[in-house]
Design an enzyme around this catalytic site. Structure first.
Site, PDB file in Angstrom:
ATOM      1  N   PRO A   2     -47.698  55.597 -73.945  1.00 48.70           N
ATOM      2  CA  PRO A   2     -46.505  55.754 -73.166  1.00 48.70           C
ATOM      3  C   PRO A   2     -46.535  57.036 -72.398  1.00 48.70           C
ATOM      4  O   PRO A   2     -47.154  58.153 -72.625  1.00 48.70           O
ATOM      5  CB  PRO A   2     -45.437  55.950 -74.398  1.00 48.70           C
ATOM      6  CG  PRO A   2     -45.934  55.270 -75.514  1.00 48.70           C
ATOM      7  CD  PRO A   2     -47.770  55.571 -75.341  1.00 48.70           C
ATOM      8  N   GLU A   3     -45.983  57.141 -71.365  1.00 50.11           N
ATOM      9  CA  GLU A   3     -45.928  58.256 -70.491  1.00 50.11           C
ATOM     10  C   GLU A   3     -44.685  58.913 -70.810  1.00 50.11           C
ATOM     11  O   GLU A   3     -43.713  58.541 -71.511  1.00 50.11           O
ATOM     12  CB  GLU A   3     -45.945  57.571 -68.806  1.00 50.11           C
ATOM     13  CG  GLU A   3     -46.992  57.057 -68.548  1.00 50.11           C
ATOM     14  CD  GLU A   3     -47.347  56.946 -67.228  1.00 50.11           C
ATOM     15  OE1 GLU A   3     -46.965  57.833 -66.345  1.00 50.11           O
ATOM     16  OE2 GLU A   3     -48.058  56.274 -66.597  1.00 50.11           O
ATOM     17  N   LYS A  52     -45.832  64.243 -73.928  1.00 49.84           N
ATOM     18  CA  LYS A  52     -46.273  62.817 -74.828  1.00 49.84           C
ATOM     19  C   LYS A  52     -46.129  63.343 -76.256  1.00 49.84           C
ATOM     20  O   LYS A  52     -46.090  62.703 -76.924  1.00 49.84           O
ATOM     21  CB  LYS A  52     -47.637  62.321 -74.496  1.00 49.84           C
ATOM     22  CG  LYS A  52     -47.775  61.837 -73.043  1.00 49.84           C
ATOM     23  CD  LYS A  52     -48.907  61.148 -72.764  1.00 49.84           C
ATOM     24  CE  LYS A  52     -49.354  60.823 -71.121  1.00 49.84           C
ATOM     25  NZ  LYS A  52     -50.422  60.111 -71.042  1.00 49.84           N
ATOM     26  N   ASN A 162     -51.360  57.451 -66.674  1.00 56.16           N
ATOM     27  CA  ASN A 162     -51.944  56.684 -65.278  1.00 56.16           C
ATOM     28  C   ASN A 162     -51.015  55.999 -64.347  1.00 56.16           C
ATOM     29  O   ASN A 162     -51.470  56.199 -63.188  1.00 56.16           O
ATOM     30  CB  ASN A 162     -52.676  55.352 -66.040  1.00 56.16           C
ATOM     31  CG  ASN A 162     -53.976  55.072 -65.056  1.00 56.16           C
ATOM     32  OD1 ASN A 162     -54.237  55.723 -64.485  1.00 56.16           O
ATOM     33  ND2 ASN A 162     -54.251  53.756 -65.489  1.00 56.16           N
ATOM     34  N   ARG A 258     -60.109  55.170 -68.064  1.00 56.97           N
ATOM     35  CA  ARG A 258     -58.820  54.345 -67.643  1.00 56.97           C
ATOM     36  C   ARG A 258     -59.210  53.649 -66.560  1.00 56.97           C
ATOM     37  O   ARG A 258     -60.210  53.867 -65.597  1.00 56.97           O
ATOM     38  CB  ARG A 258     -57.580  55.608 -67.563  1.00 56.97           C
ATOM     39  CG  ARG A 258     -57.225  56.410 -68.530  1.00 56.97           C
ATOM     40  CD  ARG A 258     -56.734  55.516 -69.873  1.00 56.97           C
ATOM     41  NE  ARG A 258     -55.492  55.077 -69.669  1.00 56.97           N
ATOM     42  CZ  ARG A 258     -54.338  55.998 -69.565  1.00 56.97           C
ATOM     43  NH1 ARG A 258     -54.604  57.294 -70.161  1.00 56.97           N
ATOM     44  NH2 ARG A 258     -53.157  55.354 -69.504  1.00 56.97           N
TER      45      ARG A 258
END
Length: 270
Positions: A2-3, A52, A162, A258
């Site tokens: 999660p961002e 985060k 991302n 990623r």
């Protein structure tokens, strides 16, 4: 993973559900049972997000530090029966609300001093009023690493993940492999300003939208994006599809574990 806007939404939800109320705290899985017993029956004072990381203050001088990592889930619901206890690390409840934590990277009882040490190792968080963006730029300006790598470094911009990484670089027409040392203070200021423009609406709406007005489905006469992450974006998870600005196919490659997305035509600037 999660961002940052997701963690801030969770902090707001926890405050709304439990703030100022005595809570029942358990660890059905057992891995947090000793700490849960110390917290059980105490008042939930506040939840705080930093990047985060999530910190829940329950009782005096007691903080639960949560980092969801790649597979962790924190779910807020109304009252419900206990289910799947073998995966349930932490359960916080009142008669009308329940929070359930499963699979976190971190779930630990820490002191305020330990919280401060965690925060000291992080960069500025665009969703916090106390953010100092130059702290991020100082790291960027001294680095040979690509800006695509640096933007995911939580010591540069806490909470950026991302999606925001790929989208802000597209919006700033900056190639992801541009070395950090080539990013001027002025350019970093534009990147930071764009994060400030994109992340608060994501916090408010629960979805990430990054396209400008002229590139929305309505303006372009195209179908809305269909993706489990939701939101209208320029390049994220659009490999091989036409760029919404120039029409060239969006590029993608694996980069540092990623997937990285960009447009070679729009992002020539290094």
């Amino acid at each position: 993973m999660p961002e940052g806007h997701v963690i801030h939404r969770l902090a707001n939800g926890l405050d709304e559900a439990f703030g100022g109320r005595r809570v029942r705290v358990t660890s059905p899985q057992g891995r947090f049972a000793e700490a849960a017993a110390l917290l059980d029956g105490r008042p939930f004072l506040a939840a705080e997000a930093y990047g985060k990381h999530l910190f829940c203050e329950i009782g005096d001088a007691s903080l639960v530090h949560i980092h969801l990592g790649l597979i962790g889930k924190l779910r807020l619901t109304g009252p419900q029966p206990l289910a799947n206890p073998d995966t349930l690390r932490l359960r916080i409840e009142t008669p009308d609300a329940v929070a359930e934590l499963r699979g976190p990277q971190t779930c630990a009882l820490i002191t305020p001093g330990e919280r401060d040490a965690v925060v000291a190792g992080l960069g500025p968080d665009p969703l916090r009023a106390d953010a100092v963006p130059d702290r991020g730029w100082q790291r960027v300006s001294r680095s040979e690493r690509p800006i695509a790598s640096l933007l995911l470094d939580q010591r540069v911009a806490a909470g950026v993940g991302n999606i925001f990484r790929c989208e802000v670089l597209f919006r700033q027409r900056l190639h992801p492999m541009t070395p950090g040392r080539a990013v001027t203070r002025q350019r970093w200021g534009r990147i930071w300003s764009d994060l400030l423009a994109l992340m608060p609406p994501a916090l408010a709406n629960g979805r990430i939208d990054t396209v400008r007005e002229q590139h929305t489905p309505e303006a372009m006469g195209r179908l809305p994006r269909v993706d489990r992450h939701g939101g209208e974006v320029y390049v994220y998870r659009r490999p091989g599809m036409p760029c919404l600005v120039c029409g060239q196919r969006v590029s993608a490659q694996a980069f540092e574990g990623r997937n990285l997305y960009w447009c070679n035509r729009c992002q020539r600037n290094r």
